[in-house]
Scaffold this motif. Structure first.
Motif, PDB file in Angstrom:
ATOM      1  N   PHE A  68       0.840  -1.193   0.000  1.00 38.26           N
ATOM      2  CA  PHE A  68       0.000   0.000   0.000  1.00 38.26           C
ATOM      3  C   PHE A  68       0.877   1.245   0.000  1.00 38.26           C
ATOM      4  N   ARG A  69       0.565   2.174  -0.907  1.00 34.04           N
ATOM      5  CA  ARG A  69       1.291   3.442  -0.957  1.00 34.04           C
ATOM      6  C   ARG A  69       0.314   4.569  -1.253  1.00 34.04           C
ATOM      7  N   ARG A  70       0.431   5.641  -0.497  1.00 35.06           N
ATOM      8  CA  ARG A  70      -0.486   6.768  -0.660  1.00 35.06           C
ATOM      9  C   ARG A  70      -0.221   7.539  -1.942  1.00 35.06           C
ATOM     10  N   GLU A  71       0.998   7.437  -2.470  1.00 34.73           N
ATOM     11  CA  GLU A  71       1.387   8.197  -3.656  1.00 34.73           C
ATOM     12  C   GLU A  71       1.199   9.695  -3.416  1.00 34.73           C
ATOM     13  N   ALA A  72       1.519  10.124  -2.200  1.00 36.76           N
ATOM     14  CA  ALA A  72       1.436  11.547  -1.871  1.00 36.76           C
ATOM     15  C   ALA A  72       2.373  12.336  -2.779  1.00 36.76           C
ATOM     16  N   GLY A  73       1.903  13.496  -3.222  1.00 32.36           N
ATOM     17  CA  GLY A  73       2.716  14.338  -4.081  1.00 32.36           C
ATOM     18  C   GLY A  73       2.631  13.994  -5.549  1.00 32.36           C
ATOM     19  N   THR A  74       1.757  13.026  -5.914  1.00 32.01           N
ATOM     20  CA  THR A  74       1.638  12.630  -7.320  1.00 32.01           C
ATOM     21  C   THR A  74       0.260  12.966  -7.882  1.00 32.01           C
ATOM     22  N   TYR A  75      -0.413  13.927  -7.264  1.00 36.13           N
ATOM     23  CA  TYR A  75      -1.748  14.290  -7.725  1.00 36.13           C
ATOM     24  C   TYR A  75      -1.701  14.665  -9.206  1.00 36.13           C
ATOM     25  N   GLY A  76      -2.558  14.037  -9.990  1.00 39.63           N
ATOM     26  CA  GLY A  76      -2.633  14.322 -11.415  1.00 39.63           C
ATOM     27  C   GLY A  76      -1.586  13.630 -12.259  1.00 39.63           C
ATOM     28  N   LYS A  77      -0.687  12.855 -11.629  1.00 37.08           N
ATOM     29  CA  LYS A  77       0.381  12.185 -12.353  1.00 37.08           C
ATOM     30  C   LYS A  77       0.055  10.705 -12.543  1.00 37.08           C
ATOM     31  N   ASP A  78       0.137  10.225 -13.775  1.00 31.09           N
ATOM     32  CA  ASP A  78      -0.096   8.804 -14.074  1.00 31.09           C
ATOM     33  C   ASP A  78      -1.439   8.330 -13.536  1.00 31.09           C
ATOM     34  N   THR A  79      -2.475   9.123 -13.751  1.00 35.40           N
ATOM     35  CA  THR A  79      -3.795   8.763 -13.219  1.00 35.40           C
ATOM     36  C   THR A  79      -4.525   7.765 -14.116  1.00 35.40           C
ATOM     37  N   ARG A  80      -4.109   7.660 -15.368  1.00 34.58           N
ATOM     38  CA  ARG A  80      -4.778   6.729 -16.277  1.00 34.58           C
ATOM     39  C   ARG A  80      -4.170   5.340 -16.150  1.00 34.58           C
ATOM     40  N   GLY A  81      -5.032   4.376 -15.924  1.00 28.25           N
ATOM     41  CA  GLY A  81      -4.569   2.995 -15.970  1.00 28.25           C
ATOM     42  C   GLY A  81      -3.962   2.475 -14.689  1.00 28.25           C
ATOM     43  N   LEU A  82      -3.064   1.512 -14.856  1.00 28.03           N
ATOM     44  CA  LEU A  82      -2.571   0.710 -13.742  1.00 28.03           C
ATOM     45  C   LEU A  82      -1.130   1.022 -13.349  1.00 28.03           C
ATOM     46  N   TYR A  83      -0.570   2.100 -13.884  1.00 27.12           N
ATOM     47  CA  TYR A  83       0.847   2.348 -13.623  1.00 27.12           C
ATOM     48  C   TYR A  83       1.102   2.760 -12.177  1.00 27.12           C
ATOM     49  N   ARG A  84       0.262   3.656 -11.651  1.00 35.25           N
ATOM     50  CA  ARG A  84       0.500   4.183 -10.298  1.00 35.25           C
ATOM     51  C   ARG A  84      -0.785   4.018  -9.490  1.00 35.25           C
ATOM     52  N   VAL A  85      -0.801   3.011  -8.618  1.00 30.46           N
ATOM     53  CA  VAL A  85      -2.006   2.691  -7.855  1.00 30.46           C
ATOM     54  C   VAL A  85      -1.678   2.654  -6.360  1.00 30.46           C
ATOM     55  N   HIS A  86      -2.704   2.623  -5.549  1.00 31.64           N
ATOM     56  CA  HIS A  86      -2.510   2.641  -4.093  1.00 31.64           C
ATOM     57  C   HIS A  86      -2.272   1.239  -3.514  1.00 31.64           C
ATOM     58  N   GLN A  87      -2.754   0.216  -4.207  1.00 29.59           N
ATOM     59  CA  GLN A  87      -2.674  -1.156  -3.686  1.00 29.59           C
ATOM     60  C   GLN A  87      -2.185  -2.072  -4.801  1.00 29.59           C
ATOM     61  N   PHE A  88      -1.219  -2.920  -4.465  1.00 32.46           N
ATOM     62  CA  PHE A  88      -0.664  -3.798  -5.498  1.00 32.46           C
ATOM     63  C   PHE A  88      -0.048  -5.033  -4.850  1.00 32.46           C
ATOM     64  N   GLN A  89       0.225  -6.028  -5.670  1.00 29.19           N
ATOM     65  CA  GLN A  89       0.867  -7.261  -5.221  1.00 29.19           C
ATOM     66  C   GLN A  89       2.336  -7.226  -5.616  1.00 29.19           C
ATOM     67  N   LYS A  90       3.176  -7.739  -4.738  1.00 32.22           N
ATOM     68  CA  LYS A  90       4.595  -7.720  -5.060  1.00 32.22           C
ATOM     69  C   LYS A  90       5.317  -8.920  -4.475  1.00 32.22           C
ATOM     70  N   VAL A  91       6.277  -9.412  -5.235  1.00 36.73           N
ATOM     71  CA  VAL A  91       7.247 -10.388  -4.737  1.00 36.73           C
ATOM     72  C   VAL A  91       8.563  -9.640  -4.597  1.00 36.73           C
ATOM     73  N   GLU A  92       9.146  -9.691  -3.409  1.00 37.90           N
ATOM     74  CA  GLU A  92      10.355  -8.923  -3.117  1.00 37.90           C
ATOM     75  C   GLU A  92      11.497  -9.851  -2.725  1.00 37.90           C
ATOM     76  N   GLN A  93      12.679  -9.569  -3.250  1.00 37.82           N
ATOM     77  CA  GLN A  93      13.889 -10.282  -2.842  1.00 37.82           C
ATOM     78  C   GLN A  93      14.571  -9.476  -1.727  1.00 37.82           C
ATOM     79  N   VAL A  94      14.865 -10.125  -0.623  1.00 38.82           N
ATOM     80  CA  VAL A  94      15.570  -9.476   0.488  1.00 38.82           C
ATOM     81  C   VAL A  94      16.687 -10.390   0.967  1.00 38.82           C
ATOM     82  N   ILE A  95      17.859  -9.816   1.158  1.00 35.76           N
ATOM     83  CA  ILE A  95      19.016 -10.580   1.630  1.00 35.76           C
ATOM     84  C   ILE A  95      19.649  -9.884   2.828  1.00 35.76           C
ATOM     85  N   LEU A  96      19.998 -10.671   3.839  1.00 38.33           N
ATOM     86  CA  LEU A  96      20.844 -10.216   4.936  1.00 38.33           C
ATOM     87  C   LEU A  96      22.161 -10.965   4.810  1.00 38.33           C
ATOM     88  N   CYS A  97      23.276 -10.224   4.814  1.00 38.57           N
ATOM     89  CA  CYS A  97      24.573 -10.865   4.642  1.00 38.57           C
ATOM     90  C   CYS A  97      25.590 -10.289   5.619  1.00 38.57           C
TER      91      CYS A  97
END
Length: 424
Positions: free
Chosen positions: A257-286
């Protein structure tokens, strides 16, 4: 968070990092507070010792002597009360500034202000050539009945959407495909808590600077995560790891979840910049080893490139400039996938090395070969994020009749469906 000893001895490097990363942290004020706190701490410790010594003497003295000593104790306590108050205020200001001190970028990171100053490293794949007028992903998803934005917006607000039919299956397929690829490479798959305490956001460097981007659950003092990186790093918060168990590799799957604060009017069409999305993330501790961290950085970057190549999506890799890397990153590569409707390579993945920045804030240590405690290093990179990845996937694979070919590697996850066709 940086080691204060490092800041004391390398203030010019840290100040340059502040400038290069377009930040305004006052390093001179931090160092001034550091000196004042150390001096005041010495004085406070001395007064505490004097107070304790006088308190012990009271047991062994006469009544007249006791009165004099009691007055001395009161005087010392009065001094202490004022000095401890001052010390507390100074430490609060010191800690607040420390949380905004950025990591020093690696030597190869280019100086720059924004993405225009990123340095292209390489490109892969051929951009599609259409012998018809191609549709954008919204036109495609409407005809294929994969997405419904208007109905979502009417009750969920801007940047909301429904995925439907094969759109749901496609998102699930690509996430599962990526998880399987990472598991085969030794990553532990994890689902994570979506709500976390402020300490987790602060420990991973998303607070205080990114506070306005997070959704807060006011009554519970919890925050919705913008990436599973927050939970996966915090998984080892306040722990001491063993030398032999590093590196630890995690593949986190979560809603973000991301509020996308400061992006009012930017990339409003379609699915590029949304508030909720699914993600697979790679994380490593070394281990705290620059050479190992660099090797692992390029390993997880390569994982992403292999995924995009398997999906047959054209992309480019760019080394992010100082103005584009975050407070904690010492090195970052952005992977940008070709999106025909935008006529551009657009960011779909971000690969970062943070050295011990997050581990210091989250208190994650390990014992080295000599048994000494050291802070671990952390790295992360996107495996895949949807629905953004659906944009190139649909647009690149479209046909003249409005159908979309499903990449071969995803077909086993979609009951061997080869093509999504317009609904009658």
């Amino acid at each position: 968070m940086l080691d204060i000893n490092y800041i004391r001895n390398n203030s010019d490097h840290v100040k340059k990092a502040v400038t290069d990363k377009l930040m305004n942290t006052d390093i001179d004020r931090l160092l001034e507070l550091d000196i004042q706190i150390r001096e005041l701490t010495t004085l406070v410790d001395s007064l505490r010792a004097e107070r304790n010594s006088l308190s012990k003497q009271i047991r062994d003295i006469t009544e007249n002597e006791e009165c004099a000593i009691v007055e001395k104790v009161k005087a010392v306590k009065g001094k202490l009360l004022g000095l401890e108050g001052n010390l507390s205020v100074m430490k609060k200001e010191f800690d607040d500034i420390m949380l905004t001190v950025p990591s020093v970028p690696a030597i190869e990171v280019p100086i720059g202000k924004d993405e225009a100053d990123n340095v292209e490293i390489r490109k892969w794949g051929e951009m599609p050539k259409f012998d018809f007028i191609p549709k954008d992903h919204i036109q495609l998803t409407e005809a294929l009945d994969l997405v419904d934005i208007p109905r979502a917006v009417k009750f969920a607000g801007s940047r909301a959407y429904f995925l439907k039919n094969e759109g749901v299956l496609l998102e699930m397929a690509i996430c599962r495909f990526v998880i399987d690829r990472l598991v085969a490479k030794g990553f532990t798959p994890m689902t994570v808590p979506l709500m976390v305490k402020e300490s987790a956001m602060r420990g991973t460097g998303y607070f205080p600077i990114g506070y306005e981007q997070a959704y807060k659950l006011q009554e519970d003092e919890l925050f919705l995560i913008g990436t599973s990186e927050v939970a996966l790093v915090s998984y080892h918060q306040n722990e001491i790891l063993n030398y032999d168990e590093l590196p630890k590799k995690y593949a986190g799957y979560s809603t973000c979840f991301r509020r996308e604060a400061g992006t009012y009017g930017k990339d409003t069409r379609g699915l590029y910049r949304v508030h909720q999305f699914q993600k697979v993330e790679q994380v490593i501790l070394c281990r705290a080893d620059d050479a190992q961290a660099e090797r692992l950085h390029y390993e997880i970057l390569n994982n992403t490139e292999e995924i995009l190549q398997a999906l047959e999506l054209p992309y480019r890799v760019a080394l992010a400039c100082t103005g584009e890397i975050g407070i904690g990153q010492v090195r970052k590569h952005e992977v940008e996938t070709w999106m025909p409707s935008r006529n551009a390579y657009c960011e779909t993945h971000s690969c970062s090395t943070l050295n011990d920045f997050q581990a210091r804030r989250s208190n994650i240590k390990y014992r080295d070969k000599d048994g000494m405690l050291r802070f671990a290093y952390t790295l992360n990179n996107t495996g895949v994020a949807s629905p953004r990845i659906l944009i190139p996937l649909l647009e690149v694979n479209q046909n003249e009749d409005g159908s979309v070919n499903i990449p071969k590697v995803l077909r086993p996850y979609m009951n061997n469906l080869e093509k999504i066709v317009p609904k009658k």
